[in-house]
Scaffold this active site. Structure first.
Site, PDB file in Angstrom:
ATOM      1  N   GLU A 169       5.528   1.423  -0.933  1.00  0.00           N
ATOM      2  CA  GLU A 169       4.744   0.599  -1.460  1.00  0.00           C
ATOM      3  C   GLU A 169       3.280   0.787  -1.488  1.00  0.00           C
ATOM      4  O   GLU A 169       2.340   0.645  -2.285  1.00  0.00           O
ATOM      5  CB  GLU A 169       5.095  -0.957  -1.106  1.00  0.00           C
ATOM      6  CG  GLU A 169       6.462  -1.447  -1.177  1.00  0.00           C
ATOM      7  CD  GLU A 169       6.826  -1.361  -2.726  1.00  0.00           C
ATOM      8  OE1 GLU A 169       5.970  -1.845  -3.440  1.00  0.00           O
ATOM      9  OE2 GLU A 169       7.905  -1.093  -3.238  1.00  0.00           O
ATOM     10  N   HIS A 182       1.919   3.096  -3.975  1.00  0.00           N
ATOM     11  CA  HIS A 182       1.382   2.279  -5.373  1.00  0.00           C
ATOM     12  C   HIS A 182      -0.112   2.084  -5.379  1.00  0.00           C
ATOM     13  O   HIS A 182      -0.555   1.751  -6.724  1.00  0.00           O
ATOM     14  CB  HIS A 182       2.301   0.965  -5.408  1.00  0.00           C
ATOM     15  CG  HIS A 182       3.631   1.288  -5.991  1.00  0.00           C
ATOM     16  ND1 HIS A 182       3.822   2.459  -6.948  1.00  0.00           N
ATOM     17  CD2 HIS A 182       4.979   0.899  -5.754  1.00  0.00           C
ATOM     18  CE1 HIS A 182       5.203   2.280  -7.144  1.00  0.00           C
ATOM     19  NE2 HIS A 182       5.864   1.538  -6.470  1.00  0.00           N
TER      20      HIS A 182
END
Length: 362
Positions: free
Chosen positions: A313, A316
């Site tokens: 994550e 990203h």
């Protein structure tokens, strides 16, 4: 000589070739309201003779949950403002069936999910791949080992255009606010973990363990990539053919992931209850990570772990590595590394699996 294919061989050929080419995706002409809301209708048509199984997140309702449109303003890419998800391996239950000859359509409010604040000439096009759009299950009686490898065809629609005077959406305001807060915090060197979304005591404890594991992975990978460069088994498995430029790109990504874990204020939000999702983020809103049902079931370390999910994550965020979700899963990530190293360097799961390094590779 009899050139007819045996029945089983014909079935195997059929199993590997029919699906993605039978999906026709088209965009309708965009509509622009007086308030400069831009809507585009995406239509999926099954031109084949067998049912197709379309993942439901490609038929958005109120919210877009997948990045599948390429949008530009005056020839420049418009920033995507929507979420990016790490999901468990999807199955048929996650799909909508598209019968032969049938069409399904969904309206997407482009101005809500892309930065269209600058007015001008818009261009919109659908871009994805067959494996991401369709569940391409095999016919009954045919195993994965028997079937020929499935090609992952690119699916691209027609391009459509319109003129907009510009629109500032709620997501764009949130993105700007998050970036301003990040700039202030980066100057003050504030770090640590905070919680939102009513995280329980147990969830706070588990997620802290995940953060510690992610920090250890980031430390190890940054050190590994700062060492002697080579076409090591680990590097080639997850990032493909070695080159100095690509190695340095990977190194810069993990240095930023490590920096985020060491020095940035990370907010963990426990409000997501989707059992088939590990986590998601809004890439333009650092450093808030939404933790979902599959995260709590994951091991702390190892493949698809809590620590690895946090690495995934963090990659990203546009201020970190700006990765996308080109493919999911270890087999998909390995295949992407072999076929397209540049895309592997831009894929979040490749970053996660390189960091998890399970099973161990030197």
């Amino acid at each position: 000589m009899d050139k007819r294919l045996p029945i089983v061989a014909a079935a195997l050929l059929f199993a590997s070739s029919v699906f993605a080419g039978d999906l026709q995706v088209s965009l309708g002409q965009p509509s622009v309201s007086a308030e400069q809301d831009v809507d585009v209708t995406v239509s999926y048509r099954n031109t084949g003779k067998q049912p197709l199984h379309l993942y439901r997140w490609y038929l958005p309702g109120k919210e877009v949950q997948e990045r599948f449109l390429a949008v530009s303003v005056n020839g420049q890419p418009a920033e995507y403002l929507g979420p990016q998800y790490k999901r468990v391996a999807p199955s048929l239950r996650d799909t909508v069936t598209l019968a032969p000859g049938a069409t399904l359509s969904a309206k997407v409010r482009v101005s809500d999910y892309y930065d269209l604040s600058k007015g001008g000439q818009l261009s919109v096009r659908f871009e994805s791949s067959g494996k991401r759009v369709l569940n391409r299950g095999l016919p009954a009686g045919i195993s994965a080992k028997q079937a020929a490898p499935q090609l992952d065809e690119e699916i691209v629609s027609n391009a459509v255009g319109a003129v907009s005077a510009g629109k500032i959406s709620p997501l764009l305001l949130r993105s700007r606010s998050a970036k301003q807060a990040w700039q202030v915090q980066s100057r003050s060197a504030v770090s640590g973990i905070s919680y939102a979304g009513n995280c329980s005591v147990s969830q706070q404890s588990q997620s802290k363990d995940g953060v510690v594991a992610a920090g250890a992975m980031a430390d190890e990978t940054a050190a590994y990539l700062s060492g002697a460069q080579s076409a090591s088994p680990r590097y080639v498995t997850w990032f493909g053919t070695y080159s100095q430029a690509n190695w340095n790109t990977a190194k810069s990504h993990y240095v930023k992931i490590k920096d985020a874990l060491d020095t940035k204020p990370i907010k963990l939000d426990c409000s997501c209850t989707d059992s088939d999702t590990f986590a998601y983020v809004y890439p333009s809103q650092p450093y808030t990570i939404y933790l979902c049902g599959a995260f709590w079931r994951a091991p702390t370390k190892g493949t698809d772990s809590k620590g690895g999910t946090l690495v995934h994550e963090l990659s990203h965020f546009t201020v970190v590595a700006g990765t996308r979700d080109n493919v999911y899963g270890q087999s998909g990530a390995q295949a992407l590394a072999r076929s397209n190293p540049a895309k592997a360097l831009n894929n979040a799961d490749n970053h996660e699996y390189f960091a998890e390094n399970t099973p161990f590779q030197p």
